[in-house]
Every structure is written in structure tokens, then in C-alpha cells.
Design a protein around this motif. Sequence first.
Motif, PDB file in Angstrom:
ATOM      1  N   ILE A   6       0.846  -1.187   0.000  1.00  0.00           N
ATOM      2  CA  ILE A   6       0.000   0.000   0.000  1.00  0.00           C
ATOM      3  C   ILE A   6       0.882   1.237   0.000  1.00  0.00           C
ATOM      4  O   ILE A   6       1.575   1.533   0.981  1.00  0.00           O
ATOM      5  N   LEU A   7       0.849   1.964  -1.103  1.00  0.00           N
ATOM      6  CA  LEU A   7       1.709   3.132  -1.297  1.00  0.00           C
ATOM      7  C   LEU A   7       0.883   4.408  -1.202  1.00  0.00           C
ATOM      8  O   LEU A   7       0.080   4.713  -2.083  1.00  0.00           O
ATOM      9  N   ALA A   8       1.087   5.160  -0.123  1.00  0.00           N
ATOM     10  CA  ALA A   8       0.499   6.491   0.017  1.00  0.00           C
ATOM     11  C   ALA A   8       1.470   7.492  -0.581  1.00  0.00           C
ATOM     12  O   ALA A   8       2.648   7.500  -0.222  1.00  0.00           O
ATOM     13  N   THR A   9       1.006   8.343  -1.485  1.00  0.00           N
ATOM     14  CA  THR A   9       1.947   9.240  -2.153  1.00  0.00           C
ATOM     15  C   THR A   9       1.341  10.590  -2.469  1.00  0.00           C
ATOM     16  O   THR A   9       0.158  10.706  -2.820  1.00  0.00           O
ATOM     17  N   VAL A  10       2.166  11.611  -2.351  1.00  0.00           N
ATOM     18  CA  VAL A  10       1.800  12.963  -2.772  1.00  0.00           C
ATOM     19  C   VAL A  10       3.093  13.745  -3.007  1.00  0.00           C
ATOM     20  O   VAL A  10       4.061  13.623  -2.240  1.00  0.00           O
TER      21      VAL A  10
END
Length: 278
Positions: A6-10
Motif C-alpha cells: 500500500i503506497l500512500a503518495t503525494v
Amino acid sequence: MKFSLILATVGRSDEVARLLASLDAQDYRNFELIVVDQNKDDRLLPILASYREKFSIRHVRSVAHGASRARNVGLGLADGDVISFPDDDCWYPPGLLQKVVTVLDSHPELDGITGRFTDGDGRTEGRWLESSMLLNRYNVWRGAIEFSIFLHRRVVDAVGPFNELLGVGAGTVWGAAEGTDYLLRSLRHGFKLKFLVDLTLHHPVKTTDFDAVACSRQKKYETGIGHVMRINDYPLWYFPATCLRTCVGILLAVAKGDFPKARFKYVSVLARMQGWRG
């Protein structure tokens, strides 16, 4: 054994491309990448498109900001047997996923494992445990970081979502330790988690000096650490004990004339106290 990563990215592009390249280099291929995209633009679309034929990618948007909120979105979509949470600026060394599978297959008594990180050239930060060992509520602070956590599905099914008031982008002053909070909750459920000193991932070392930027970042981290200690009911003696080492570090830095480092550690102690007070 299937992984859900699970990759959270911003705000990042090149770093995400580096992570995807490291995933494509893995010899173990039974994994899905769930990209929870909090960007307002389409910067990730060409990067993701170049890997869609190589491994499973699920790309979803999240209007709610914060790493913990994004991970919770991903948890709702994950169908893997092992769940992990790579940072968007970390990357995996070759053979990492196969190593995790080998350990979990050969040790069915373990509900999850954790590792440490270097920047790829051997540099790291923080005080890691010096040998492999089972985690408990006192050594967990030196035995894990969010992107080094690999949990069996049964753990996340029991523990549930991340605390969305914690972590980067949460909108609170508690800017870190959401992963440690998750592990502490896992331990309270009775799950058996182990730190492996030879399970090494890669991530940039952020604190290379002790300037104002480093102090500002450290303040957010330490406030989160203090708060997580408080909400997880650590005994009253434990908190001042954790601060004592940092206070000794302040005195040693002053004695050596290293005033930027002394200020950095002073900021750390004050922020941790702020987090503890809640």
C-alpha cells in the motif's frame, strides 16, 4: 503468499519511479501495488503506465490528505496475505520480498516481521536494535519504521485502520509514529512480531545536519512519539527515562561546542513533552 503493498503518495514522481523499478527487479512476483494518490495532478499516470504490464497496479485517488488516511483507503482494497506500507521515497533491495516469504513460511508462529533501513550506501539514522528479537512495547521504538513493516492479513483484520490523527499530513501536530502505534495495538492483541536486523530496506537519510529545517521536521516527529507513548498507556516512569538520554546528549553536544546539535536535541525533548501532554 501474495503481498499487498500500500503506497500512500503525494508530491513525488522520481522517487515513485525508483520504487517501481525496485519492485520490478524483485524475483518474487506475487504482489499487488495499491497506489493511493493524493496528488491534484496526473503526474503519476505515465510512471504507472510503464509498469502496468509488468505487475499488478491498482491506482486510486484520495481527496483526504494524510499518510494514515491513504493507508486506510488501501487497507480497504487489499486482498493479499501479507500487507506492507512502502513510503513513496523508499526502495526495495533485490530479493527483499523473497526473503520475507522465506522467513514467514519457515516461522508460522510469527504474525509479522520488521526491518531497518539504509540509504543504499550504508548510512542510516536512529538507534536500531543491534540484533534480531521479538518486539515488545519497550523495544518497538528501535525495531521498526512504517515502510519496514510486513504483517500477516490476520493482524490487520484484527487491528483495523491506522489512527488518522497521527502521521504526515494528518492535520495535527502529531506528525509521526503512526506505524509504531499500529504495532503497539498489534502487540496488545497478542500478535507475535519480530525485528530482523538483516532485513534491510532503502530510504534517504533525512537528517544530515542540524539546521532549522531538520529541527522543524524533528519537532513534528517527536511530538508524535510523545503522543503515541501517552495514548498507549506507558507507565509514568517510562517517559522521563526516554527523555534522559536525549538530555545527556544535549550536555555532551554543548561540551563539544556542537551547539546546532544541542539545539536539535533540545527541540526534540520539548516536542516529545508536548506530545505526551496531548
